[in-house]
Design a protein around this motif. Sequence first.
Motif, PDB file in Angstrom:
ATOM      1  N   TYR A 139       0.736  -1.183  -0.109  1.00 31.36           N
ATOM      2  CA  TYR A 139      -0.007   0.053   0.026  1.00 31.36           C
ATOM      3  C   TYR A 139       0.943   1.273  -0.034  1.00 31.36           C
ATOM      4  CZ  TYR A 139      -2.740   3.607   1.794  1.00 31.36           C
ATOM      5  OH  TYR A 139      -3.506   4.827   2.327  1.00 31.36           O
ATOM      6  N   VAL A 140       0.665   2.247  -0.893  1.00 35.45           N
ATOM      7  CA  VAL A 140       1.149   3.442  -0.970  1.00 35.45           C
ATOM      8  C   VAL A 140       0.406   4.566  -0.639  1.00 35.45           C
ATOM      9  CG1 VAL A 140       3.469   2.475  -2.145  1.00 35.45           C
ATOM     10  CG2 VAL A 140       1.691   3.375  -3.277  1.00 35.45           C
ATOM     11  N   GLU A 141       0.687   5.740  -0.162  1.00 36.93           N
ATOM     12  CA  GLU A 141      -0.002   6.940  -0.371  1.00 36.93           C
ATOM     13  C   GLU A 141       1.075   7.945  -1.007  1.00 36.93           C
ATOM     14  OE1 GLU A 141      -2.088   8.916   2.957  1.00 36.93           O
ATOM     15  OE2 GLU A 141      -2.379   6.732   3.943  1.00 36.93           O
ATOM     16  N   LEU A 142       0.417   8.239  -2.233  1.00 39.73           N
ATOM     17  CA  LEU A 142       1.168   9.093  -2.859  1.00 39.73           C
ATOM     18  C   LEU A 142       0.846  10.603  -2.624  1.00 39.73           C
ATOM     19  CD1 LEU A 142       0.937   7.503  -6.340  1.00 39.73           C
ATOM     20  CD2 LEU A 142       2.849   7.559  -5.151  1.00 39.73           C
ATOM     21  N   GLU A 143       1.847  11.415  -2.699  1.00 41.00           N
ATOM     22  CA  GLU A 143       1.478  12.889  -2.582  1.00 41.00           C
ATOM     23  C   GLU A 143       0.963  13.280  -3.660  1.00 41.00           C
ATOM     24  OE1 GLU A 143       5.306  14.839  -1.265  1.00 41.00           O
ATOM     25  OE2 GLU A 143       5.505  13.699   0.435  1.00 41.00           O
ATOM     26  N   PRO A 144       0.272  14.497  -3.952  1.00 38.53           N
ATOM     27  CA  PRO A 144      -0.208  15.082  -4.932  1.00 38.53           C
ATOM     28  C   PRO A 144       0.804  15.178  -5.957  1.00 38.53           C
ATOM     29  CG  PRO A 144      -1.202  16.254  -3.076  1.00 38.53           C
ATOM     30  CD  PRO A 144      -0.147  15.271  -2.698  1.00 38.53           C
ATOM     31  N   GLN A 145       0.377  14.760  -7.271  1.00 43.63           N
ATOM     32  CA  GLN A 145       1.432  14.954  -8.518  1.00 43.63           C
ATOM     33  C   GLN A 145       1.024  15.917  -9.520  1.00 43.63           C
ATOM     34  OE1 GLN A 145       4.489  13.069  -8.610  1.00 43.63           O
ATOM     35  NE2 GLN A 145       3.924  12.507  -6.490  1.00 43.63           N
ATOM     36  N   PRO A 146       1.601  16.403 -10.307  1.00 44.69           N
ATOM     37  CA  PRO A 146       1.145  17.466 -11.055  1.00 44.69           C
ATOM     38  C   PRO A 146       0.440  17.086 -12.307  1.00 44.69           C
ATOM     39  CG  PRO A 146       3.790  17.042 -11.497  1.00 44.69           C
ATOM     40  CD  PRO A 146       3.196  16.191 -10.421  1.00 44.69           C
ATOM     41  N   THR A 147       0.678  15.731 -12.784  1.00 44.44           N
ATOM     42  CA  THR A 147       0.026  15.330 -13.876  1.00 44.44           C
ATOM     43  C   THR A 147      -0.384  13.621 -13.714  1.00 44.44           C
ATOM     44  OG1 THR A 147       1.997  14.241 -15.219  1.00 44.44           O
ATOM     45  CG2 THR A 147       1.202  16.762 -15.595  1.00 44.44           C
ATOM     46  N   ARG A 148      -1.381  13.301 -14.580  1.00 42.42           N
ATOM     47  CA  ARG A 148      -1.996  11.749 -14.691  1.00 42.42           C
ATOM     48  C   ARG A 148      -0.560  10.946 -14.830  1.00 42.42           C
ATOM     49  NH1 ARG A 148      -6.561  10.262 -12.467  1.00 42.42           N
ATOM     50  NH2 ARG A 148      -6.701   8.485 -14.333  1.00 42.42           N
ATOM     51  N   LEU A 149       0.448  11.210 -15.598  1.00 37.91           N
ATOM     52  CA  LEU A 149       1.326  10.627 -16.129  1.00 37.91           C
ATOM     53  C   LEU A 149       2.414  10.702 -14.700  1.00 37.91           C
ATOM     54  CD1 LEU A 149       3.342   9.057 -17.965  1.00 37.91           C
ATOM     55  CD2 LEU A 149       4.278  11.186 -19.010  1.00 37.91           C
ATOM     56  N   ALA A 150       2.586  11.470 -14.211  1.00 41.06           N
ATOM     57  CA  ALA A 150       3.317  11.667 -13.045  1.00 41.06           C
ATOM     58  C   ALA A 150       2.945  10.736 -12.063  1.00 41.06           C
ATOM     59  CB  ALA A 150       3.309  13.204 -12.590  1.00 41.06           C
ATOM     60  N   TYR A 151       1.509  10.510 -11.915  1.00 43.51           N
ATOM     61  CA  TYR A 151       1.172   9.677 -10.831  1.00 43.51           C
ATOM     62  C   TYR A 151       1.298   8.104 -11.160  1.00 43.51           C
ATOM     63  CZ  TYR A 151      -1.990  12.529  -7.863  1.00 43.51           C
ATOM     64  OH  TYR A 151      -2.448  13.264  -6.897  1.00 43.51           O
ATOM     65  N   LYS A 152       1.034   8.045 -12.465  1.00 42.30           N
ATOM     66  CA  LYS A 152       1.496   6.517 -13.035  1.00 42.30           C
ATOM     67  C   LYS A 152       2.826   6.239 -12.999  1.00 42.30           C
ATOM     68  CE  LYS A 152      -2.282   6.965 -16.601  1.00 42.30           C
ATOM     69  NZ  LYS A 152      -2.362   6.969 -18.064  1.00 42.30           N
ATOM     70  N   LEU A 153       3.746   7.142 -13.048  1.00 36.52           N
ATOM     71  CA  LEU A 153       5.307   6.913 -12.958  1.00 36.52           C
ATOM     72  C   LEU A 153       5.686   6.689 -11.572  1.00 36.52           C
ATOM     73  CD1 LEU A 153       6.603   9.114 -15.803  1.00 36.52           C
ATOM     74  CD2 LEU A 153       6.677   6.833 -15.716  1.00 36.52           C
ATOM     75  N   ALA A 154       4.991   7.373 -10.855  1.00 35.59           N
ATOM     76  CA  ALA A 154       5.290   7.199  -9.138  1.00 35.59           C
ATOM     77  C   ALA A 154       4.738   5.917  -8.930  1.00 35.59           C
ATOM     78  CB  ALA A 154       4.331   8.107  -8.635  1.00 35.59           C
ATOM     79  N   VAL A 155       3.844   5.367  -9.363  1.00 40.01           N
ATOM     80  CA  VAL A 155       3.403   3.862  -8.975  1.00 40.01           C
ATOM     81  C   VAL A 155       4.302   2.969  -9.639  1.00 40.01           C
ATOM     82  CG1 VAL A 155       1.400   2.265  -9.120  1.00 40.01           C
ATOM     83  CG2 VAL A 155       0.903   4.614  -8.717  1.00 40.01           C
ATOM     84  N   ALA A 156       4.617   3.389 -10.836  1.00 40.92           N
ATOM     85  CA  ALA A 156       5.413   2.468 -11.390  1.00 40.92           C
ATOM     86  C   ALA A 156       6.938   2.025 -10.582  1.00 40.92           C
ATOM     87  CB  ALA A 156       5.819   2.684 -12.857  1.00 40.92           C
ATOM     88  N   LYS A 157       7.416   3.289 -10.252  1.00 34.96           N
ATOM     89  CA  LYS A 157       8.527   3.220  -9.313  1.00 34.96           C
ATOM     90  C   LYS A 157       8.423   2.653  -8.021  1.00 34.96           C
ATOM     91  CE  LYS A 157      12.641   4.997  -7.729  1.00 34.96           C
ATOM     92  NZ  LYS A 157      13.282   3.761  -7.051  1.00 34.96           N
ATOM     93  N   GLU A 158       7.290   2.716  -7.413  1.00 39.09           N
ATOM     94  CA  GLU A 158       7.034   1.897  -6.140  1.00 39.09           C
ATOM     95  C   GLU A 158       7.064   0.458  -6.588  1.00 39.09           C
ATOM     96  OE1 GLU A 158       6.866   3.211  -3.106  1.00 39.09           O
ATOM     97  OE2 GLU A 158       7.015   5.501  -3.867  1.00 39.09           O
ATOM     98  N   VAL A 159       6.252   0.032  -7.665  1.00 38.71           N
ATOM     99  CA  VAL A 159       6.119  -1.349  -7.807  1.00 38.71           C
ATOM    100  C   VAL A 159       7.588  -1.894  -8.258  1.00 38.71           C
ATOM    101  CG1 VAL A 159       5.314  -3.005  -9.777  1.00 38.71           C
ATOM    102  CG2 VAL A 159       3.955  -1.360  -8.746  1.00 38.71           C
ATOM    103  N   TYR A 160       8.399  -1.167  -9.157  1.00 40.93           N
ATOM    104  CA  TYR A 160       9.872  -1.372  -9.474  1.00 40.93           C
ATOM    105  C   TYR A 160      10.662  -1.803  -8.118  1.00 40.93           C
ATOM    106  CZ  TYR A 160      14.709  -1.144 -10.587  1.00 40.93           C
ATOM    107  OH  TYR A 160      15.910  -1.283 -10.706  1.00 40.93           O
ATOM    108  N   ASP A 161      10.544  -0.736  -7.265  1.00 43.68           N
ATOM    109  CA  ASP A 161      11.201  -0.955  -5.989  1.00 43.68           C
ATOM    110  C   ASP A 161      10.965  -2.201  -5.281  1.00 43.68           C
ATOM    111  OD1 ASP A 161      12.678   1.548  -6.435  1.00 43.68           O
ATOM    112  OD2 ASP A 161      11.464   2.428  -4.890  1.00 43.68           O
ATOM    113  N   LYS A 162       9.680  -2.649  -5.022  1.00 41.93           N
ATOM    114  CA  LYS A 162       9.343  -3.912  -4.330  1.00 41.93           C
ATOM    115  C   LYS A 162       9.866  -4.988  -5.333  1.00 41.93           C
ATOM    116  CE  LYS A 162       7.829  -1.816  -0.511  1.00 41.93           C
ATOM    117  NZ  LYS A 162       8.729  -1.825   0.296  1.00 41.93           N
TER     118      LYS A 162
END
Length: 169
Positions: A139-162
Amino acid sequence: MTKHYIESDIRNNYRALTKCLIEKHLSITTMESATSGQIASLITDTEGASAILKGAFITYSNEAKIMQGVPAEIIDTYSVYSKETAEAMACACAKAYLADIGIGVTGTMGNIDPANPNASVPGQVYFAIKIHDTVSSYYVELEPQPTRLAYKLAVAKEVYDKLIEILES
């Protein structure tokens, strides 16, 4: 503490991940809702990815998740935004493609989901990684991101790390 997600770093990480999976002969698939295929896209940005990614699902609606093997009871019991749904997504896509690794992602990006208003909280994302017979959920709580792409990339990074953490353990 603010987390920074740098697109070029995320793309480089996924290039390395794809090459690693090719070398290890590990197949991967995704069932993505919140990221709407971003993770599969990052994987296929690397030449040779067809050796490891046989397909992926974008299941943006509850109905699509159910059509691809997520039990309706799980969504009804735990909500579409839950670790249980993410786990069911990871298991369903791995089963559908007979993949070594299945990734399921569900959550709410920057707005309330009108189809699931009581369950969606902006920035809350659940994901699961199934490797062979082991399923791990996060489970992750993302801080507000500037764009939809930024949200998607943030989640992709979290998935990658795990995923890298699991592969290296």
